[in-house]
Motif scaffolding. Structure first.
Motif, mmCIF file in Angstrom:
data_model
loop_
_atom_site.group_PDB
_atom_site.id
_atom_site.type_symbol
_atom_site.label_atom_id
_atom_site.label_comp_id
_atom_site.label_asym_id
_atom_site.label_seq_id
_atom_site.Cartn_x
_atom_site.Cartn_y
_atom_site.Cartn_z
ATOM 1 N N GLN A 22 0.367 3.920 3.465
ATOM 2 C CA GLN A 22 -1.020 4.347 3.663
ATOM 3 C C GLN A 22 -1.748 4.323 2.322
ATOM 4 O OE1 GLN A 22 -1.569 8.250 5.333
ATOM 5 N NE2 GLN A 22 -3.779 8.122 5.187
ATOM 6 N N ASP A 23 -2.900 3.688 2.307
ATOM 7 C CA ASP A 23 -3.758 3.568 1.126
ATOM 8 C C ASP A 23 -3.210 2.616 0.065
ATOM 9 O OD1 ASP A 23 -5.876 5.351 1.990
ATOM 10 O OD2 ASP A 23 -4.373 6.927 1.785
ATOM 11 N N ALA A 24 -2.250 1.776 0.442
ATOM 12 C CA ALA A 24 -1.816 0.725 -0.476
ATOM 13 C C ALA A 24 -2.948 -0.285 -0.614
ATOM 14 C CB ALA A 24 -0.559 0.032 0.059
ATOM 15 N N VAL A 25 -3.045 -0.892 -1.782
ATOM 16 C CA VAL A 25 -4.045 -1.934 -2.012
ATOM 17 C C VAL A 25 -3.319 -3.224 -2.376
ATOM 18 C CG1 VAL A 25 -5.941 -0.394 -2.643
ATOM 19 C CG2 VAL A 25 -4.369 -1.182 -4.402
ATOM 20 N N PHE A 26 -3.937 -4.343 -1.993
ATOM 21 C CA PHE A 26 -3.336 -5.643 -2.276
ATOM 22 C C PHE A 26 -4.412 -6.703 -2.297
ATOM 23 C CE2 PHE A 26 -3.327 -5.054 2.269
ATOM 24 C CZ PHE A 26 -3.689 -6.281 2.791
ATOM 25 N N LYS A 27 -4.099 -7.805 -2.968
ATOM 26 C CA LYS A 27 -4.993 -8.959 -2.980
ATOM 27 C C LYS A 27 -4.595 -9.909 -1.864
ATOM 28 C CE LYS A 27 -6.277 -8.999 -7.834
ATOM 29 N NZ LYS A 27 -6.373 -9.823 -9.042
ATOM 30 N N VAL A 28 -5.552 -10.662 -1.374
ATOM 31 C CA VAL A 28 -5.278 -11.670 -0.358
ATOM 32 C C VAL A 28 -4.180 -12.617 -0.868
ATOM 33 C CG1 VAL A 28 -6.258 -13.633 0.898
ATOM 34 C CG2 VAL A 28 -7.548 -11.490 0.728
ATOM 35 N N ALA A 29 -4.157 -12.861 -2.167
ATOM 36 C CA ALA A 29 -3.137 -13.736 -2.753
ATOM 37 C C ALA A 29 -1.722 -13.202 -2.529
ATOM 38 C CB ALA A 29 -3.388 -13.927 -4.242
#
Length: 146
Positions: A22-29
């Protein structure tokens, strides 16, 4: 703190993994689907909720890999898959059973009404921290009732 390693083989296990991402962030890459191996992976920076309880000023994030096996198709909605630098926020993982199961759809629910849907033969997911922790002053907050 030791690196987190979790395995999900049913809907209850997936709920535990969901709480940790929950609330992890990531790039489309960081999104990858290998159709030949039927694997979907996501490199993300997860908020370390298990270390946040009782803290008020300093929190942690860790680099992690979220892997799903037995994936037969991947769909996305609400973001541009060509924008490799776009940053997405993972809110939850959900499972929608198809018929009697065990097949169904794992939904990666993203902020901004975005979604990644994985058609799976069964739930088989792994979450593993892959790097050290770093400090962040920001703790994700959600409106009451969410």
């Amino acid at each position: 703190m030791d690196a987190l390693k979790l395995l999900a083989l049913d809907e209850e296990d997936l709920g535990v993994v969901s709480a940790h991402v929950q609330d992890a962030v990531f790039k489309v890459a960081g999104i990858h689907y290998d159709a030949r191996r039927r694997q979907f992976s996501l490199v993300l920076n997860r908020f370390v909720w298990e270390a946040a309880e009782g803290k008020r000023r300093s929190f942690e994030r860790r680099r992690a890999l979220l892997l799903f096996k037995c994936v037969t198709a991947v769909r996305s909605l609400g973001f541009d898959r060509a924008d490799m630098e776009a940053v997405l926020d993972l809110l939850a993982l959900r499972f929608v059973l198809k018929g009697e199961g065990p097949e169904g759809t794992v939904e990666l629910v993203l902020a901004g009404d975005a979604l990644i849907a994985l058609d799976v033969e069964c739930i088989e997911a792994q979450l593993a921290d892959t790097g050290g922790a770093w400090e962040t002053a920001f703790k994700p907050r959600h409106p009451e009732g969410d």
